[in-house]
Design a protein around this motif. Sequence first.
Motif, PDB file in Angstrom:
ATOM      1  N   VAL A 158     -14.741  30.474 -11.477  1.00 31.94           N
ATOM      2  CA  VAL A 158     -15.191  30.061 -10.142  1.00 31.94           C
ATOM      3  C   VAL A 158     -14.264  30.621  -9.072  1.00 31.94           C
ATOM      4  N   LEU A 159     -12.942  30.511  -9.273  1.00 33.80           N
ATOM      5  CA  LEU A 159     -11.988  31.021  -8.282  1.00 33.80           C
ATOM      6  C   LEU A 159     -12.136  32.530  -8.107  1.00 33.80           C
ATOM      7  N   MET A 160     -12.293  33.247  -9.219  1.00 31.25           N
ATOM      8  CA  MET A 160     -12.443  34.700  -9.137  1.00 31.25           C
ATOM      9  C   MET A 160     -13.718  35.080  -8.402  1.00 31.25           C
ATOM     10  N   LEU A 161     -14.798  34.362  -8.686  1.00 31.40           N
ATOM     11  CA  LEU A 161     -16.071  34.688  -8.052  1.00 31.40           C
ATOM     12  C   LEU A 161     -16.061  34.300  -6.581  1.00 31.40           C
ATOM     13  N   ALA A 162     -15.482  33.145  -6.253  1.00 37.14           N
ATOM     14  CA  ALA A 162     -15.381  32.732  -4.855  1.00 37.14           C
ATOM     15  C   ALA A 162     -14.540  33.727  -4.066  1.00 37.14           C
ATOM     16  N   ALA A 163     -13.465  34.233  -4.690  1.00 41.82           N
ATOM     17  CA  ALA A 163     -12.633  35.234  -4.029  1.00 41.82           C
ATOM     18  C   ALA A 163     -13.427  36.506  -3.773  1.00 41.82           C
ATOM     19  N   ARG A 164     -14.255  36.899  -4.744  1.00 42.79           N
ATOM     20  CA  ARG A 164     -15.098  38.077  -4.539  1.00 42.79           C
ATOM     21  C   ARG A 164     -16.084  37.852  -3.390  1.00 42.79           C
ATOM     22  N   TYR A 165     -16.673  36.659  -3.347  1.00 44.31           N
ATOM     23  CA  TYR A 165     -17.587  36.348  -2.252  1.00 44.31           C
ATOM     24  C   TYR A 165     -16.863  36.423  -0.909  1.00 44.31           C
ATOM     25  N   TYR A 166     -15.624  35.936  -0.887  1.00 46.25           N
ATOM     26  CA  TYR A 166     -14.833  35.965   0.351  1.00 46.25           C
ATOM     27  C   TYR A 166     -14.554  37.404   0.767  1.00 46.25           C
ATOM     28  N   GLU A 167     -14.131  38.216  -0.185  1.00 48.74           N
ATOM     29  CA  GLU A 167     -13.760  39.590   0.126  1.00 48.74           C
ATOM     30  C   GLU A 167     -14.967  40.454   0.485  1.00 48.74           C
ATOM     31  N   ASP A 168     -16.132  40.140  -0.116  1.00 50.97           N
ATOM     32  CA  ASP A 168     -17.336  40.936   0.121  1.00 50.97           C
ATOM     33  C   ASP A 168     -18.340  40.195   0.991  1.00 50.97           C
ATOM     34  N   ARG A 169     -17.851  39.303   1.848  1.00 56.76           N
ATOM     35  CA  ARG A 169     -18.778  38.460   2.615  1.00 56.76           C
ATOM     36  C   ARG A 169     -19.686  39.234   3.547  1.00 56.76           C
ATOM     37  N   SER A 170     -19.344  40.473   3.881  1.00 57.80           N
ATOM     38  CA  SER A 170     -20.198  41.278   4.749  1.00 57.80           C
ATOM     39  C   SER A 170     -21.065  42.251   3.957  1.00 57.80           C
ATOM     40  N   ASP A 171     -20.971  42.193   2.616  1.00 63.01           N
ATOM     41  CA  ASP A 171     -21.703  43.125   1.755  1.00 63.01           C
ATOM     42  C   ASP A 171     -22.554  42.331   0.779  1.00 63.01           C
ATOM     43  N   ALA A 172     -23.814  42.094   1.128  1.00 65.40           N
ATOM     44  CA  ALA A 172     -24.709  41.281   0.300  1.00 65.40           C
ATOM     45  C   ALA A 172     -24.965  41.930  -1.056  1.00 65.40           C
ATOM     46  N   ASP A 173     -25.043  43.261  -1.112  1.00 67.43           N
ATOM     47  CA  ASP A 173     -25.316  43.951  -2.375  1.00 67.43           C
ATOM     48  C   ASP A 173     -24.162  43.751  -3.359  1.00 67.43           C
ATOM     49  N   ALA A 174     -22.934  43.842  -2.864  1.00 65.95           N
ATOM     50  CA  ALA A 174     -21.769  43.662  -3.735  1.00 65.95           C
ATOM     51  C   ALA A 174     -21.716  42.252  -4.291  1.00 65.95           C
ATOM     52  N   ARG A 175     -22.131  41.272  -3.504  1.00 62.27           N
ATOM     53  CA  ARG A 175     -22.083  39.880  -3.934  1.00 62.27           C
ATOM     54  C   ARG A 175     -23.116  39.572  -4.999  1.00 62.27           C
ATOM     55  N   ALA A 176     -24.118  40.447  -5.149  1.00 65.73           N
ATOM     56  CA  ALA A 176     -25.182  40.193  -6.115  1.00 65.73           C
ATOM     57  C   ALA A 176     -24.754  40.529  -7.542  1.00 65.73           C
ATOM     58  N   VAL A 177     -23.651  41.251  -7.689  1.00 61.77           N
ATOM     59  CA  VAL A 177     -23.191  41.680  -9.010  1.00 61.77           C
ATOM     60  C   VAL A 177     -22.073  40.760  -9.488  1.00 61.77           C
ATOM     61  N   LEU A 178     -22.214  40.267 -10.728  1.00 57.62           N
ATOM     62  CA  LEU A 178     -21.189  39.400 -11.294  1.00 57.62           C
ATOM     63  C   LEU A 178     -20.047  40.265 -11.828  1.00 57.62           C
ATOM     64  N   PRO A 179     -18.817  40.079 -11.342  1.00 53.39           N
ATOM     65  CA  PRO A 179     -17.685  40.890 -11.813  1.00 53.39           C
ATOM     66  C   PRO A 179     -17.493  40.757 -13.318  1.00 53.39           C
ATOM     67  N   PHE A 180     -17.013  41.831 -13.958  1.00 52.18           N
ATOM     68  CA  PHE A 180     -16.837  41.834 -15.408  1.00 52.18           C
ATOM     69  C   PHE A 180     -15.902  40.713 -15.858  1.00 52.18           C
ATOM     70  N   GLY A 181     -14.800  40.517 -15.126  1.00 42.88           N
ATOM     71  CA  GLY A 181     -13.849  39.477 -15.520  1.00 42.88           C
ATOM     72  C   GLY A 181     -14.472  38.100 -15.527  1.00 42.88           C
ATOM     73  N   VAL A 182     -15.346  37.842 -14.584  1.00 42.08           N
ATOM     74  CA  VAL A 182     -16.042  36.556 -14.532  1.00 42.08           C
ATOM     75  C   VAL A 182     -16.999  36.432 -15.714  1.00 42.08           C
ATOM     76  N   SER A 183     -17.741  37.501 -15.982  1.00 43.33           N
ATOM     77  CA  SER A 183     -18.674  37.500 -17.115  1.00 43.33           C
ATOM     78  C   SER A 183     -17.950  37.233 -18.426  1.00 43.33           C
ATOM     79  N   ALA A 184     -16.780  37.831 -18.587  1.00 45.51           N
ATOM     80  CA  ALA A 184     -16.018  37.642 -19.820  1.00 45.51           C
ATOM     81  C   ALA A 184     -15.557  36.200 -19.973  1.00 45.51           C
ATOM     82  N   LEU A 185     -15.155  35.573 -18.869  1.00 48.52           N
ATOM     83  CA  LEU A 185     -14.667  34.200 -18.933  1.00 48.52           C
ATOM     84  C   LEU A 185     -15.769  33.208 -19.294  1.00 48.52           C
ATOM     85  N   ILE A 186     -16.992  33.463 -18.851  1.00 53.84           N
ATOM     86  CA  ILE A 186     -18.061  32.488 -19.067  1.00 53.84           C
ATOM     87  C   ILE A 186     -18.898  32.784 -20.305  1.00 53.84           C
TER      88      ILE A 186
END
Length: 204
Positions: A158-186
């Motif tokens: 959750v923290l990693m994904l929320a951080a990605r949302y924060y960093e890419d808050r102006s890029d809707a396309d980037a936010r649509a992709v789940l980062p690999f590290g998050v996928s591995a954790l879940i």
Amino acid sequence: MMLIEETAPAAEALPVAALRDHLRLGTGFGIADDPAETAALTGFLRAAIATIEARTGKVLLTRRFRMQLDDWRDRLGQPLPLAPVLMVEAIEIDDGMGQVTQLPADSWRLIPDNQRPMVVPTGVILPHVPRRGFVTLRFIAGFGEGWQQVPPDLGQAVLMLAARYYEDRSDADARAVLPFGVSALIEKWRAVRTLAGRGSREVR
């Protein structure tokens, strides 16, 4: 199946401070204490939690749900779509004509499970649902009311994904992709999901 979340996680249960630390926003900086920034971090956390829960079927923070089915998936036992389920509060059958019958609490029981919790009859089978009717189950699910009760790997995701949302808050396309590290954790928390009701099938 219709699943409705009747309550939301309390704002104070969200790990805003942990997200600030993850983003390296020290308390000595004005941005870390700014109410608007706190509200934004809270929003990103809620979005990240919703995404992780949708991918895993696990409820991180305890809250109440209502599930409506047009029929049981199997009258020998009804799987629930979320886990862990702490309590089934009530089961009601509506005949479709406005007559609602609440099933006696001693006529069914919950089988808790972190992957596929189920409601099973204490007798032979679950009661008949009229063709035009539906059944409603009200239940409470979640690992706990506080963030410290969330499994560490899911919390980190959750923290990693929320951080990605924060960093890419102006890029809707980037936010649509789940980062690999998050996928591995879940990944280990993902399970076969069961669609409930008539014509149900198992999906991933």
